[in-house]
Design a protein around this motif. Structure first.
Motif, PDB file in Angstrom:
ATOM      1  N   UNK A  78      22.639  59.647  83.521  1.00  0.00           N
ATOM      2  CA  UNK A  78      22.330  60.941  82.725  1.00  0.00           C
ATOM      3  C   UNK A  78      22.086  60.648  81.370  1.00  0.00           C
ATOM      4  N   UNK A  79      21.079  61.286  80.631  1.00  0.00           N
ATOM      5  CA  UNK A  79      20.860  61.069  79.307  1.00  0.00           C
ATOM      6  C   UNK A  79      22.340  61.468  78.485  1.00  0.00           C
ATOM      7  N   UNK A  80      22.951  62.258  78.980  1.00  0.00           N
ATOM      8  CA  UNK A  80      24.423  62.362  78.199  1.00  0.00           C
ATOM      9  C   UNK A  80      25.265  61.302  78.232  1.00  0.00           C
ATOM     10  N   UNK A  81      25.394  60.635  79.430  1.00  0.00           N
ATOM     11  CA  UNK A  81      26.196  59.223  79.638  1.00  0.00           C
ATOM     12  C   UNK A  81      25.759  58.283  78.870  1.00  0.00           C
ATOM     13  N   UNK A  82      24.039  58.177  78.650  1.00  0.00           N
ATOM     14  CA  UNK A  82      23.851  57.077  77.636  1.00  0.00           C
ATOM     15  C   UNK A  82      23.930  57.288  76.380  1.00  0.00           C
ATOM     16  N   UNK A  83      23.806  58.624  76.020  1.00  0.00           N
ATOM     17  CA  UNK A  83      24.236  58.948  74.343  1.00  0.00           C
ATOM     18  C   UNK A  83      25.768  58.684  74.193  1.00  0.00           C
ATOM     19  N   UNK A  84      26.496  58.817  75.207  1.00  0.00           N
ATOM     20  CA  UNK A  84      27.952  58.775  74.934  1.00  0.00           C
ATOM     21  C   UNK A  84      28.456  57.236  74.714  1.00  0.00           C
ATOM     22  N   UNK A  85      27.495  56.148  75.156  1.00  0.00           N
ATOM     23  CA  UNK A  85      27.662  54.787  74.894  1.00  0.00           C
ATOM     24  C   UNK A  85      27.970  54.403  73.603  1.00  0.00           C
ATOM     25  N   UNK A  86      27.287  55.332  72.606  1.00  0.00           N
ATOM     26  CA  UNK A  86      27.218  55.141  71.321  1.00  0.00           C
ATOM     27  C   UNK A  86      28.908  55.064  70.681  1.00  0.00           C
ATOM     28  N   UNK A  87      29.680  56.106  71.398  1.00  0.00           N
ATOM     29  CA  UNK A  87      31.263  56.089  71.035  1.00  0.00           C
ATOM     30  C   UNK A  87      31.867  54.680  71.369  1.00  0.00           C
ATOM     31  N   UNK A  88      31.484  54.364  72.567  1.00  0.00           N
ATOM     32  CA  UNK A  88      32.007  52.805  72.898  1.00  0.00           C
ATOM     33  C   UNK A  88      31.633  51.926  72.203  1.00  0.00           C
ATOM     34  N   UNK A  89      30.401  51.608  71.790  1.00  0.00           N
ATOM     35  CA  UNK A  89      30.076  50.696  70.635  1.00  0.00           C
ATOM     36  C   UNK A  89      30.808  50.911  69.379  1.00  0.00           C
ATOM     37  N   UNK A  90      31.097  52.163  68.951  1.00  0.00           N
ATOM     38  CA  UNK A  90      31.793  52.303  67.827  1.00  0.00           C
ATOM     39  C   UNK A  90      33.236  51.609  67.808  1.00  0.00           C
ATOM     40  N   UNK A  91      33.809  52.127  68.954  1.00  0.00           N
ATOM     41  CA  UNK A  91      35.324  51.872  69.181  1.00  0.00           C
ATOM     42  C   UNK A  91      35.403  50.066  69.515  1.00  0.00           C
ATOM     43  N   UNK A 128      21.057  52.904  69.291  1.00  0.00           N
ATOM     44  CA  UNK A 128      22.030  51.933  69.407  1.00  0.00           C
ATOM     45  C   UNK A 128      22.362  50.894  68.521  1.00  0.00           C
ATOM     46  N   UNK A 129      21.195  50.203  68.213  1.00  0.00           N
ATOM     47  CA  UNK A 129      21.192  48.985  67.394  1.00  0.00           C
ATOM     48  C   UNK A 129      21.495  49.405  65.959  1.00  0.00           C
ATOM     49  N   UNK A 130      20.848  50.536  65.589  1.00  0.00           N
ATOM     50  CA  UNK A 130      20.998  50.901  64.235  1.00  0.00           C
ATOM     51  C   UNK A 130      22.696  51.295  63.883  1.00  0.00           C
ATOM     52  N   UNK A 131      23.265  51.933  65.102  1.00  0.00           N
ATOM     53  CA  UNK A 131      24.739  52.321  64.873  1.00  0.00           C
ATOM     54  C   UNK A 131      25.539  51.112  64.789  1.00  0.00           C
ATOM     55  N   UNK A 132      25.314  50.196  65.627  1.00  0.00           N
ATOM     56  CA  UNK A 132      25.926  48.747  65.760  1.00  0.00           C
ATOM     57  C   UNK A 132      25.875  48.201  64.240  1.00  0.00           C
ATOM     58  N   UNK A 133      24.706  47.805  63.840  1.00  0.00           N
ATOM     59  CA  UNK A 133      24.172  46.989  62.768  1.00  0.00           C
ATOM     60  C   UNK A 133      25.108  47.779  61.685  1.00  0.00           C
TER      61      UNK A 133
END
Length: 305
Positions: free
Chosen positions: A53-66, A222-227
């Motif tokens: 689901x797109x929502x699950x993909x979007x929530x990956x961003x929170x995992x990357x931040x943590x 995702x790359x933007x938020x990580x970098x």
């Protein structure tokens, strides 16, 4: 998203669909629609995301931040706690040492901000994410597309952040909000997002502005938020390594540039930029920093050998 009824596909494409963001039910169907064979990356993405689901993909961003804010600063923390004489020459404020208890408290406070402030904000912003049109399907963006979009995101964030940061240094903004971030006059990697909850929300606007104005693929997002987070950790590291790859980026500020801003503290009206230095140069808010560098360079040249 594209709702499909459950169905079993053939051997290599054995997927069961409920809510999928891809309009293809098999690799072969995707190849026919795109008019080419899927690349290795396309196939990996298809197999990972076709039933997600797109929502699950979007929530990956929170995992990357943590994850990245927990892992990336660790070498810097070890250097700070070990107090190696070899590494100490690279420390920007060598006389200042952060106790281990303060480092741990900083990390806990940052994680609390992520969980109780950034997390709910991310969840609440999902409809906006869908509305602006960040895509999640095939084809994947090319390397050049990712590069130029990331460059634009950095420029937009840097310019917007400059003015918000400068505004936070007015008397009211500093006393009520921004002083928390300046508790670390000699910053460490974990302290990059250490701030008042209101500042986290306010400075989140520049980070999302680029993707909102020029939406791309979720992988680029995702790359933007990580970098962006890795860059913030680097500029708050407290160390200036001469062979850092970031030194080859034009107009990049880096750790030395931002460390001066923290060193001056609440009275600082210099070095507001988050990434690049051009805004401070254009608007004359780097004069103190440039004067200090010139003064130190002159003193070094005149020092007895």
């Amino acid at each position: 998203m594209f709702p499909y009824k459950k169905r079993r596909l053939l051997k290599t494409d054995c997927w069961e669909f409920r809510h999928t963001m891809l309009p293809f039910q098999s690799v072969q169907e995707a190849e026919v629609a795109l008019g080419r064979s899927l690349t290795w990356a396309d196939r990996v993405w298809f197999r990972y995301s076709a039933n997600t689901d797109d929502f699950y993909l979007y929530c990956h961003n929170m995992f990357f931040l943590l994850f990245f804010f927990s892992i990336v600063p660790l070498p810097l923390v070890f250097m700070e706690l070990k107090r190696s004489k070899t590494l100490n020459k690279y420390k920007l404020q060598p006389k200042v040492r952060i106790p281990s208890n303060d480092v741990l408290k900083c990390y806990k406070d940052v994680m609390s901000l992520f969980i109780f402030v950034v997390g709910p904000l991310q969840l609440a912003s999902y409809p906006t994410f869908k509305w602006i049109g960040i895509r999640t399907g095939l084809p994947l963006p090319s390397g050049w597309e990712i590069f130029f979009q990331l460059l634009v995101y950095f420029l937009i964030e840097d310019y917007t952040n400059y003015w918000i940061h400068r505004l936070l240094h007015c008397k009211w903004g500093y006393e009520k909000i921004h002083h928390v971030h300046h508790e670390f006059t000699a910053p460490i990697g974990f302290a990059a997002p250490y701030a008042h909850w209101a500042e986290i929300l306010i400075l989140g606007i520049p980070s999302f502005l680029g993707p909102a104005l020029i939406p791309g693929h979720i992988i680029t997002f995702w790359l933007w938020m990580i970098l962006r987070q890795i860059e913030a950790i680097e500029t708050h590291s407290g160390y200036d390594f001469p062979r850092s790859p970031t030194k080859y980026i034009p107009f990049y500020g880096g750790a030395q540039y931002h460390d001066y801003h923290h060193y001056v503290g609440g009275q600082s009206q210099s070095n507001f930029a988050s990434v690049f230095t051009y805004c401070d140069y254009i608007y004359g808010t780097d004069k103190g920093y440039r004067y200090q560098k010139e003064h130190l360079a002159k003193a070094t040249r005149n020092a007895p050998s």
